[in-house]
Design a protein around this motif. Sequence first.
Motif, PDB file in Angstrom:
ATOM      1  N   GLY A 298       0.794  -1.220   0.000  1.00 44.34           N
ATOM      2  CA  GLY A 298       0.000   0.000   0.000  1.00 44.34           C
ATOM      3  C   GLY A 298       0.818   1.257   0.000  1.00 44.34           C
ATOM      4  N   THR A 299       1.971   1.225  -0.688  1.00 45.72           N
ATOM      5  CA  THR A 299       2.759   2.443  -0.780  1.00 45.72           C
ATOM      6  C   THR A 299       1.887   3.537  -1.376  1.00 45.72           C
ATOM      7  OG1 THR A 299       4.777   1.175  -1.102  1.00 45.72           O
ATOM      8  CG2 THR A 299       4.817   3.482  -1.755  1.00 45.72           C
ATOM      9  N   GLY A 300       1.721   4.608  -0.648  1.00 49.18           N
ATOM     10  CA  GLY A 300       0.743   5.605  -1.045  1.00 49.18           C
ATOM     11  C   GLY A 300       1.249   6.619  -2.039  1.00 49.18           C
TER      12      GLY A 300
ATOM     13  N   GLU B 243      -5.909   4.377  -4.665  1.00 50.71           N
ATOM     14  CA  GLU B 243      -6.575   3.669  -3.573  1.00 50.71           C
ATOM     15  C   GLU B 243      -6.035   4.115  -2.217  1.00 50.71           C
ATOM     16  OE1 GLU B 243      -5.912  -0.381  -4.661  1.00 50.71           O
ATOM     17  OE2 GLU B 243      -7.864  -0.556  -5.676  1.00 50.71           O
ATOM     18  N   SER B 244      -4.741   4.479  -2.189  1.00 47.59           N
ATOM     19  CA  SER B 244      -4.154   4.924  -0.918  1.00 47.59           C
ATOM     20  C   SER B 244      -4.816   6.213  -0.446  1.00 47.59           C
ATOM     21  CB  SER B 244      -2.640   5.126  -1.071  1.00 47.59           C
ATOM     22  OG  SER B 244      -2.326   6.329  -1.752  1.00 47.59           O
ATOM     23  N   LEU B 245      -5.202   7.084  -1.363  1.00 46.28           N
ATOM     24  CA  LEU B 245      -5.894   8.321  -0.989  1.00 46.28           C
ATOM     25  C   LEU B 245      -7.271   8.010  -0.411  1.00 46.28           C
ATOM     26  CD1 LEU B 245      -5.017  10.579  -4.072  1.00 46.28           C
ATOM     27  CD2 LEU B 245      -3.846  10.457  -1.872  1.00 46.28           C
ATOM     28  N   LEU B 246      -7.946   7.051  -1.023  1.00 43.21           N
ATOM     29  CA  LEU B 246      -9.274   6.670  -0.537  1.00 43.21           C
ATOM     30  C   LEU B 246      -9.165   5.939   0.799  1.00 43.21           C
ATOM     31  CD1 LEU B 246     -10.801   5.412  -3.907  1.00 43.21           C
ATOM     32  CD2 LEU B 246     -11.142   7.628  -2.820  1.00 43.21           C
TER      33      LEU B 246
ATOM     34  N   GLN C 194      -1.394   7.538   3.405  1.00 38.90           N
ATOM     35  CA  GLN C 194      -1.144   6.117   3.622  1.00 38.90           C
ATOM     36  C   GLN C 194       0.112   5.907   4.461  1.00 38.90           C
ATOM     37  OE1 GLN C 194      -3.321   4.072   2.964  1.00 38.90           O
ATOM     38  NE2 GLN C 194      -2.655   2.120   2.122  1.00 38.90           N
ATOM     39  N   ASP C 195       1.094   6.774   4.295  1.00 35.77           N
ATOM     40  CA  ASP C 195       2.320   6.661   5.094  1.00 35.77           C
ATOM     41  C   ASP C 195       2.020   6.847   6.570  1.00 35.77           C
ATOM     42  OD1 ASP C 195       3.857   6.161   2.902  1.00 35.77           O
ATOM     43  OD2 ASP C 195       4.490   8.234   2.611  1.00 35.77           O
ATOM     44  N   ASP C 196       1.088   7.744   6.885  1.00 30.74           N
ATOM     45  CA  ASP C 196       0.689   7.940   8.283  1.00 30.74           C
ATOM     46  C   ASP C 196       0.080   6.663   8.844  1.00 30.74           C
ATOM     47  OD1 ASP C 196       1.535  10.535   8.277  1.00 30.74           O
ATOM     48  OD2 ASP C 196      -0.442  11.402   7.939  1.00 30.74           O
ATOM     49  N   ARG C 197      -0.715   5.989   8.049  1.00 31.79           N
ATOM     50  CA  ARG C 197      -1.339   4.735   8.481  1.00 31.79           C
ATOM     51  C   ARG C 197      -0.281   3.665   8.737  1.00 31.79           C
ATOM     52  NH1 ARG C 197      -2.834  -0.091   6.410  1.00 31.79           N
ATOM     53  NH2 ARG C 197      -2.103   0.453   4.335  1.00 31.79           N
ATOM     54  N   ILE C 198       0.693   3.566   7.828  1.00 27.14           N
ATOM     55  CA  ILE C 198       1.749   2.567   7.978  1.00 27.14           C
ATOM     56  C   ILE C 198       2.571   2.831   9.227  1.00 27.14           C
ATOM     57  CG2 ILE C 198       3.885   1.674   6.955  1.00 27.14           C
ATOM     58  CD1 ILE C 198       2.593   2.134   4.196  1.00 27.14           C
TER      59      ILE C 198
END
Length: 218
Positions: free
Chosen positions: A54-56, A191-194, A204-208
Amino acid sequence: MRSNSRINLANITNGDSGMSELSTVLMWLIILVEGLAILALFRQVGVLHMRLKGTGARVSNSGPAIGERASPITLTAEAGNRITEMNQRGVSSLILFITPGCDSCDDLMRSAHSISRSEAASTDVFVFSMSDDASRNRAFLKKHALAPDKFADASSIVEAYQIGGSPYAVLLDPTGVTISKGLANTLEHLESLLNARDEGFATQDDRIRYNNAAAEAQ
């Protein structure tokens, strides 16, 4: 003498049998150790995959600030309808800034169609051209069979949105507040934005980073 020979042969046979059993045990131990090593390797590969998965979209300082109202948009779509930062359906707006002739932009349009279908209930996908060349814009629209009511010449707002390169994606909530943004070249980036919207993270980086910190705290 013959009796002694028979005894010696029996001892040799018993010794060979013992060695065979020992070899079998050792072989199974080696197989067991190798199996455990392979399982450990698979686990490490799985952990690495989850961390890289999921690399954003690459977020930059340019573009509208996340969490703030985006600059007003008043554009006329190719179909003649009016497009603003406020979504008319009350859903999110995924805006893709493209440039006709950009190979990455061409490649991204298949992903745009995929998102339009899979996220139709929650997201409208708009394609904004950074070029003011009407003929090139129409050619791009026709080439990728885009919806004319969601395609517009956005050259007039590029400076206000600080879009430095394409393809660039901005996700707005129904009221025009920026949820997430970034350079987007693939379906995974979009998809990472969604996902950032659905999971409450700006990127997505924040999520990771959050997931990694939670895993380390366990």
